[in-house]
Every structure is written in C-alpha cells, then in structure tokens.
Scaffold this motif. Structure first.
Motif, PDB file in Angstrom:
ATOM      1  N   UNK A  98      18.376  17.372  74.243  1.00 51.52           N
ATOM      2  CA  UNK A  98      19.675  17.203  74.890  1.00 51.52           C
ATOM      3  C   UNK A  98      19.741  18.142  76.085  1.00 51.52           C
ATOM      4  N   UNK A  99      20.021  17.583  77.256  1.00 51.93           N
ATOM      5  CA  UNK A  99      20.268  18.378  78.467  1.00 51.93           C
ATOM      6  C   UNK A  99      21.772  18.356  78.728  1.00 51.93           C
ATOM      7  N   UNK A 100      22.404  19.515  78.603  1.00 57.11           N
ATOM      8  CA  UNK A 100      23.855  19.648  78.684  1.00 57.11           C
ATOM      9  C   UNK A 100      24.162  20.548  79.877  1.00 57.11           C
ATOM     10  N   UNK A 101      24.679  19.949  80.974  1.00 61.79           N
ATOM     11  CA  UNK A 101      24.804  20.667  82.244  1.00 61.79           C
ATOM     12  C   UNK A 101      26.257  20.787  82.679  1.00 61.79           C
ATOM     13  N   UNK A 102      26.695  22.018  82.939  1.00 64.73           N
ATOM     14  CA  UNK A 102      27.981  22.227  83.581  1.00 64.73           C
ATOM     15  C   UNK A 102      27.828  21.967  85.079  1.00 64.73           C
ATOM     16  N   UNK A 103      28.779  21.238  85.655  1.00 61.41           N
ATOM     17  CA  UNK A 103      28.713  20.819  87.053  1.00 61.41           C
ATOM     18  C   UNK A 103      30.046  21.067  87.729  1.00 61.41           C
ATOM     19  N   UNK A 104      30.056  21.024  89.066  1.00 63.97           N
ATOM     20  CA  UNK A 104      31.330  21.175  89.767  1.00 63.97           C
ATOM     21  C   UNK A 104      32.028  19.820  89.857  1.00 63.97           C
ATOM     22  N   UNK A 105      33.255  19.831  90.383  1.00 64.48           N
ATOM     23  CA  UNK A 105      34.064  18.604  90.354  1.00 64.48           C
ATOM     24  C   UNK A 105      33.473  17.507  91.233  1.00 64.48           C
ATOM     25  N   UNK A 106      32.905  17.865  92.389  1.00 69.48           N
ATOM     26  CA  UNK A 106      32.344  16.845  93.272  1.00 69.48           C
ATOM     27  C   UNK A 106      31.182  16.113  92.604  1.00 69.48           C
TER      28      UNK A 106
ATOM     29  N   UNK B 160      31.932   4.402  94.606  1.00 71.11           N
ATOM     30  CA  UNK B 160      31.194   5.569  94.138  1.00 71.11           C
ATOM     31  C   UNK B 160      31.490   6.722  95.092  1.00 71.11           C
ATOM     32  N   UNK B 161      31.903   7.849  94.534  1.00 75.09           N
ATOM     33  CA  UNK B 161      32.412   8.963  95.324  1.00 75.09           C
ATOM     34  C   UNK B 161      31.339  10.026  95.525  1.00 75.09           C
ATOM     35  N   UNK B 162      30.677   9.982  96.673  1.00 74.34           N
ATOM     36  CA  UNK B 162      29.692  10.992  97.011  1.00 74.34           C
ATOM     37  C   UNK B 162      30.342  12.173  97.709  1.00 74.34           C
ATOM     38  N   UNK B 163      29.553  13.214  97.989  1.00 71.13           N
ATOM     39  CA  UNK B 163      30.096  14.397  98.660  1.00 71.13           C
ATOM     40  C   UNK B 163      29.358  14.721  99.954  1.00 71.13           C
ATOM     41  N   UNK B 164      28.669  13.695 100.531  1.00 72.85           N
ATOM     42  CA  UNK B 164      27.938  13.889 101.782  1.00 72.85           C
ATOM     43  C   UNK B 164      28.563  12.994 102.840  1.00 72.85           C
ATOM     44  N   UNK B 165      29.250  13.580 103.783  1.00 70.31           N
ATOM     45  CA  UNK B 165      29.937  12.810 104.816  1.00 70.31           C
ATOM     46  C   UNK B 165      28.927  12.075 105.692  1.00 70.31           C
ATOM     47  N   UNK B 166      29.141  10.761 105.871  1.00 70.36           N
ATOM     48  CA  UNK B 166      28.281   9.958 106.730  1.00 70.36           C
ATOM     49  C   UNK B 166      27.088   9.351 106.036  1.00 70.36           C
ATOM     50  N   UNK B 167      26.860   9.697 104.769  1.00 72.23           N
ATOM     51  CA  UNK B 167      25.715   9.164 104.022  1.00 72.23           C
ATOM     52  C   UNK B 167      26.158   8.798 102.619  1.00 72.23           C
ATOM     53  N   UNK B 168      25.356   7.987 101.959  1.00 71.48           N
ATOM     54  CA  UNK B 168      25.588   7.663 100.557  1.00 71.48           C
ATOM     55  C   UNK B 168      24.882   8.694  99.687  1.00 71.48           C
ATOM     56  N   UNK B 169      25.399   8.894  98.480  1.00 69.35           N
ATOM     57  CA  UNK B 169      24.733   9.796  97.556  1.00 69.35           C
ATOM     58  C   UNK B 169      25.480  11.096  97.345  1.00 69.35           C
ATOM     59  N   UNK B 170      24.736  12.124  96.902  1.00 69.35           N
ATOM     60  CA  UNK B 170      25.402  13.373  96.547  1.00 69.35           C
ATOM     61  C   UNK B 170      24.406  14.522  96.580  1.00 69.35           C
ATOM     62  N   UNK B 171      24.946  15.737  96.611  1.00 69.68           N
ATOM     63  CA  UNK B 171      24.192  16.981  96.480  1.00 69.68           C
ATOM     64  C   UNK B 171      24.854  17.741  95.350  1.00 69.68           C
ATOM     65  N   UNK B 172      24.158  17.891  94.213  1.00 67.87           N
ATOM     66  CA  UNK B 172      24.793  18.412  93.021  1.00 67.87           C
ATOM     67  C   UNK B 172      24.060  19.580  92.400  1.00 67.87           C
ATOM     68  N   UNK B 173      24.821  20.574  91.926  1.00 65.01           N
ATOM     69  CA  UNK B 173      24.272  21.718  91.221  1.00 65.01           C
ATOM     70  C   UNK B 173      24.501  21.596  89.727  1.00 65.01           C
ATOM     71  N   UNK B 174      23.530  22.048  88.935  1.00 65.99           N
ATOM     72  CA  UNK B 174      23.585  21.899  87.484  1.00 65.99           C
ATOM     73  C   UNK B 174      23.301  23.228  86.803  1.00 65.99           C
ATOM     74  N   UNK B 175      24.253  23.679  85.994  1.00 69.36           N
ATOM     75  CA  UNK B 175      24.011  24.804  85.106  1.00 69.36           C
ATOM     76  C   UNK B 175      23.549  24.249  83.773  1.00 69.36           C
ATOM     77  N   UNK B 176      22.241  24.024  83.647  1.00 66.78           N
ATOM     78  CA  UNK B 176      21.701  23.250  82.523  1.00 66.78           C
ATOM     79  C   UNK B 176      21.318  24.135  81.351  1.00 66.78           C
TER      80      UNK B 176
END
Length: 310
Positions: free
Chosen positions: A252-260, A285-301
C-alpha cells in the motif's frame, strides 16, 4: 342471434376492416414520403490543436520525474506509431526548491508493447541533483517550442496516517477479501491523500476512487476500504472490483498531497468513473499548470506491506 343482428355485425366488421386498411395505406404512404426525405449527413468533427501534456511528480526521498507529451484528438484511433510520436523531446526542464535548481535530463526505457517510454529526471552525475523532502515546496519550469510553463507543489510533512489494517472475507466468493484501514486525521483541517496498491510484487495502481480528504472526518479516526488497484485499460467487473485474493501480499502506497494535486486526481477519477455514461455531467480535469494539460504534484509517501489472510 337474429339474421338482422348478423347482417349488422358483418357490416360493422367490413367497415372496421376497410377503415383499418385505409389507415394502414395512409401510414405506408407517410413512411415512404418520410423515407424519401432522408439524406446522408456528414459531420465534420473538429480535431483541435495538440496541447502540451505535463505529468510531473516529486516524492519524498526520490528524484523528480516528468513525462512530456502532446495530446491526441478525442476521436483519434491511437496506434503504436502515434504513441511514439507523442513524446516531446529536447525540452529544458528545471526543478527548484528555493535554494538549489537542477536541470532534468531525458531518459528512455523499453516497454512490453514495443513503445519506448521517455521521461525526464535528475542527472545523478551532477552535484546539483537532489531528492524530494517533506515540508518543502518545489517549482517546476518547462521550456519547449518557444513556450514556458510553470507550476508549484508542496510535499506535506504531516497528514493522515494508517493506524492499522485488516481484511474481511467476501460472503459471495470466499476466495476474495476486502482490505480495510483505520486512519487518523489531524485536528488541522485540509488534509488530502492519494493511495495505490500493488499485489504480489506487481505495479502500483489506483482504484476507481483513489483519493481521501478530511472534509467530513476532520480530526477523527475512521475506518475505510482500500480498494485493489484497477488496470484502467480493462473493463470493470463490479462483482469483484476492489477485492483482493485471499493470501495476496499487498503493498500500500499512502501519500499525503496538497490540495492542487488532490483536485487533479479527484477530478480525473470522477471523469474515468463517468466515462460512457450519457447521463453524467461533463467533468473538467483540474490541472495546476497554466497553459498546459496535466499537473505537477508532490507526495509525502508512506508504504506498508499487508498480508491478506488465507
């Protein structure tokens, strides 16, 4: 019955039959007329311009990884050659933690479906290379084809934790079991999690719903099901979805993440679950990169191994 009655009924039957035949004739003529008005209509569906797609992750104690591709049209018939051409090469990608900045290098690896997979990650031969750390924010910058995209993410240092796990046998099929977890959420509101599972040394996969938030359970301990990961290229068998096999060894990979990051995965899960449902509302789908599709996400795994009882 009198002769007069028989004649009356016979006459009435003839009239009904004649009326019925007239109605059928009218309907037949109308159908022919309607069919003669048909014509083939060709709808020219817009293809849309390809967009840059960024999938970037940074996990505590791991180097960041970015996959850079171009989007396909919704109605495209995707082939192996198209997949090969989808990857974007020679981009300048940097990650900064506020003190140090490193430039990522493009690498490739072979896959079983004859498609070479390209990705950008740290060049460990360079002294500037660093791994993700808890409680730190990271800025991603992608420069490609005279365009620049930026995004910021944070690796949470605290959040929800798994206190214990256990399994229950599925009454309709004793060979299957459900995995449960007891989770504790801090008093501070605004904690978000994404989890994935891997069976018997396989790859980590999310379930249909892979996210948890504390909107309702803030500051409490609660029980929840941890669904077995699902291969999203396969159809869902809802009779057995989410269950593990008895005797499975589950990571099991259990990751705390930010809201974005939570918003991205939550909206993507909803879009996947409603795919093919003509009555479902459109989901963006709600990404956090303006002008592009997708996301940049941090994981406290945090990762743990669970043995499903036999």
């Amino acid at each position: 019955m009198s002769e007069h009655s028989r004649c009356f009924l016979l006459s009435l039957g003839n009239r009904i039959f004649v009326s019925y035949m007239r109605i059928q004739t009218i309907l037949l003529v109308c159908c022919c007329a309607w069919m003669s008005c048909e014509k083939d209509i060709t709808v020219d569906l817009p293809q849309g311009e390809p967009q840059t797609v960024i999938e970037g992750t940074i996990v505590n104690d791991e180097y960041p990884e970015v996959i850079l591709t171009r989007s396909f049209s919704y109605f495209s018939h995707i082939s192996v050659d198209q997949l090969k051409d989808a990857f974007v090469h020679n981009a300048v990608i940097t990650v900064s933690d506020g003190n140090s900045t490193m430039q990522l290098k493009e690498f490739s690896k072979d896959t079983t479906n004859r498609v070479k997979w390209y990705y950008y990650t740290a060049d460990t031969t360079q002294p500037a290379a660093f791994k993700g750390k808890l409680n730190k924010s990271y800025t991603l910058r992608v420069a490609v084809d005279d365009q620049t995209f930026n995004a910021v993410t944070t690796i949470p240092g605290a959040g929800m934790v798994i206190d214990s796990t256990w399994s229950t046998i599925y009454s309709k099929d004793p060979t299957l079991a459900r995995l449960w977890a007891r989770i504790t959420d801090p008093q501070e509101r605004g904690n978000y999690v994404r989890y994935r599972t891997a069976r018997n040394g396989g790859v980590y996969r999310p379930g249909i719903n892979s996210t948890i938030d504390d909107q309702i359970v803030n500051g409490t301990s609660f029980n929840t099901q941890l669904d077995a990961g699902h291969d999203r290229t396969q159809e869902i068998n809802f009779d057995t979805y989410g269950y593990f096999k008895r005797g499975d060894s589950v990571n099991v990979e259990f990751s705390n993440i930010d809201k974005a990051t939570f918003d991205f995965w939550r909206s993507l899960d909803l879009a996947y679950a409603s795919n093919g449902n003509v009555f479902a509302s459109p989901i963006q789908v709600r990404g956090n990169i303006s002008g592009a599709l997708g996301y940049w996400g941090g994981y406290g795994a945090r990762r743990l191994n669970v043995k499903i009882r036999k």
